[in-house]
Design an enzyme around this catalytic site. Structure first.
Site, PDB file in Angstrom:
ATOM      1  N   HIS A 122       0.850  -1.184   0.000  1.00  0.00           N
ATOM      2  CA  HIS A 122       0.000   0.000   0.000  1.00  0.00           C
ATOM      3  C   HIS A 122       0.887   1.236   0.000  1.00  0.00           C
ATOM      4  O   HIS A 122       1.741   1.401   0.872  1.00  0.00           O
ATOM      5  CB  HIS A 122      -0.907   0.000   1.225  1.00  0.00           C
ATOM      6  CG  HIS A 122      -1.777   1.214   1.333  1.00  0.00           C
ATOM      7  ND1 HIS A 122      -2.754   1.517   0.415  1.00  0.00           N
ATOM      8  CD2 HIS A 122      -1.800   2.211   2.249  1.00  0.00           C
ATOM      9  CE1 HIS A 122      -3.358   2.645   0.767  1.00  0.00           C
ATOM     10  NE2 HIS A 122      -2.786   3.086   1.881  1.00  0.00           N
TER      11      HIS A 122
ATOM     12  N   LYS B  67      -0.814  10.801   1.131  1.00  0.00           N
ATOM     13  CA  LYS B  67       0.099  10.260   0.120  1.00  0.00           C
ATOM     14  C   LYS B  67      -0.320  10.660  -1.290  1.00  0.00           C
ATOM     15  O   LYS B  67       0.510  11.126  -2.084  1.00  0.00           O
ATOM     16  CB  LYS B  67       0.145   8.724   0.232  1.00  0.00           C
ATOM     17  CG  LYS B  67       0.651   8.202   1.564  1.00  0.00           C
ATOM     18  CD  LYS B  67       0.757   6.708   1.580  1.00  0.00           C
ATOM     19  CE  LYS B  67      -0.571   6.004   1.403  1.00  0.00           C
ATOM     20  NZ  LYS B  67      -1.505   6.251   2.536  1.00  0.00           N
TER      21      LYS B  67
ATOM     22  N   ASP C  69      -1.995   4.013  -4.481  1.00  0.00           N
ATOM     23  CA  ASP C  69      -2.764   3.144  -3.608  1.00  0.00           C
ATOM     24  C   ASP C  69      -2.159   1.751  -3.462  1.00  0.00           C
ATOM     25  O   ASP C  69      -1.841   1.309  -2.375  1.00  0.00           O
ATOM     26  CB  ASP C  69      -4.217   3.033  -4.074  1.00  0.00           C
ATOM     27  CG  ASP C  69      -5.074   2.340  -3.031  1.00  0.00           C
ATOM     28  OD1 ASP C  69      -5.034   2.780  -1.865  1.00  0.00           O
ATOM     29  OD2 ASP C  69      -5.759   1.361  -3.357  1.00  0.00           O
TER      30      ASP C  69
ATOM     31  N   ARG D 273      17.177  15.304  12.950  1.00  0.00           N
ATOM     32  CA  ARG D 273      17.290  16.686  12.488  1.00  0.00           C
ATOM     33  C   ARG D 273      18.558  16.938  11.693  1.00  0.00           C
ATOM     34  O   ARG D 273      18.734  18.011  11.130  1.00  0.00           O
ATOM     35  CB  ARG D 273      17.223  17.646  13.681  1.00  0.00           C
ATOM     36  CG  ARG D 273      15.935  17.530  14.482  1.00  0.00           C
ATOM     37  CD  ARG D 273      15.894  18.508  15.640  1.00  0.00           C
ATOM     38  NE  ARG D 273      15.950  19.886  15.192  1.00  0.00           N
ATOM     39  CZ  ARG D 273      15.935  20.933  16.016  1.00  0.00           C
ATOM     40  NH1 ARG D 273      15.898  20.742  17.325  1.00  0.00           N
ATOM     41  NH2 ARG D 273      15.992  22.154  15.532  1.00  0.00           N
TER      42      ARG D 273
END
Length: 317
Positions: free
Chosen positions: A138, A159, A177, A243
């Site tokens: 998916h 998405k 999908d 980060r």
């Protein structure tokens, strides 16, 4: 596993059918190809009869030097009930004994006008792709500056909307999908879209849109190697996110470890731009340019320099 029949090769590679037409529905059970050389001498103990058999110039030259009885014997033994087909390369003349044996046993006998090495290469690539390990995931697959980026995450995280923005920025959609993935080599994953939803994007509140119709053929592609996985997740204030970029995650898809990054999602973040930059940065890393490592090196040098200056400034007397 895909179902491959002899007639698929006939259609795919425009081969000429010489004999054994009744066996065109024979199925392949493996992708391996055999060139029966020692078998033509009469040694069939380890004959890989379930493989596609290819006879080139060397094999047929030797075959023609055999006696009539030997040619008949070898032809009969080459044609078994599980042999998917026999292919003759270089458009060479086919011995009548082999034609008769193929017709009798219903083993398809095909002929190609190309050189043996080219025939072997093309057929091997075709069969390897068909028999490659397969799975479905998916997510959304997009080609960003030549990097195949697989965008994953929970349903509703954004998405498809991100993929739409990437397409508007000039990148190409591969699948939305559901992404069908084949492992075509030990480290090579190829993603494509199911035929039913090819070129389509589902946008909540808007519905299904056809990307190729809206943005043109240059906005889509049929398949792409998966290079990088980016997982989108809702922002969690209690979680510490990378980060600097020194952490390198991977995700295992079938038998391949694919580099992975996790992007937190919250209002105000332009995910399309971030993913685009992530793909560009991934390309730079493959070229040997790593901004995080450069920063770490600079920081280490600066700390060492400060320590050196501090040491020089201390009067031990």
């Amino acid at each position: 596993m895909a179902k491959v029949q002899t007639k698929d090769l006939l259609e795919q590679f425009k081969l000429e059918l010489i004999a054994g037409e009744q066996g065109l529905d024979r199925e392949f059970i493996m992708s391996d190809i055999s060139r029966p050389g020692i078998e033509l001498t009469g040694y069939f103990r380890y004959y890989p009869k379930a493989r596609l058999q290819i006879l080139g110039k060397t094999e047929l030259s030797y075959f023609k030097e055999l006696t009539t009885e030997e040619r008949v014997d070898r032809s009969v033994k080459l044609c078994t009930d599980v042999t998917p087909c026999i292919v003759i390369s270089r458009g060479m003349d086919v011995p009548q004994e082999l034609v008769d044996a193929c017709n009798e046993t219903h083993v398809p006998l095909l002929r190609s006008p190309y050189k043996t090495t080219r025939v072997v290469s093309r057929l091997t690539n075709f069969l390897e792709a068909k028999f490659a390990p397969f799975t479905a995931m998916h997510g959304v697959l997009v080609d960003i500056h030549g990097v195949g980026v697989m965008i994953t995450g929970q349903s509703g995280v954004g998405k498809s909307e991100t993929a739409l923005e990437l397409v508007k920025r000039g990148h190409r959609l591969v699948a939305d999908d559901s992404v069908e993935i084949r492992q075509e080599d030990y480290d090579r994953l190829i993603g494509s879209s199911p035929e039913l939803i090819e070129h389509l994007l589902e946008i909540r509140g808007l519905g299904i849109i056809n990307v190729m119709t809206l943005f043109g053929a240059s906005a889509v592609r049929s398949h792409k190697k998966i290079d990088y996985v980016i997982n989108l997740e809702n922002w969690n204030d209690k979680k510490q996110y990378d980060r600097i970029g020194m952490e390198e995650e991977t995700i295992k898809i079938i038998d391949v470890d694919v580099p992975k990054a996790t992007l937190p999602v919250r209002p105000g973040r332009n995910l399309a731009v971030i993913i685009e930059v992530a793909a560009m940065n991934f390309r730079l890393k493959r070229l040997g340019v790593n901004a995080a490592e450069e920063f770490s090196t600079r920081l280490t040098k600066m700390i060492d320099q400060e320590k050196s200056n501090l040491t020089k400034g201390i009067d031990f007397d």
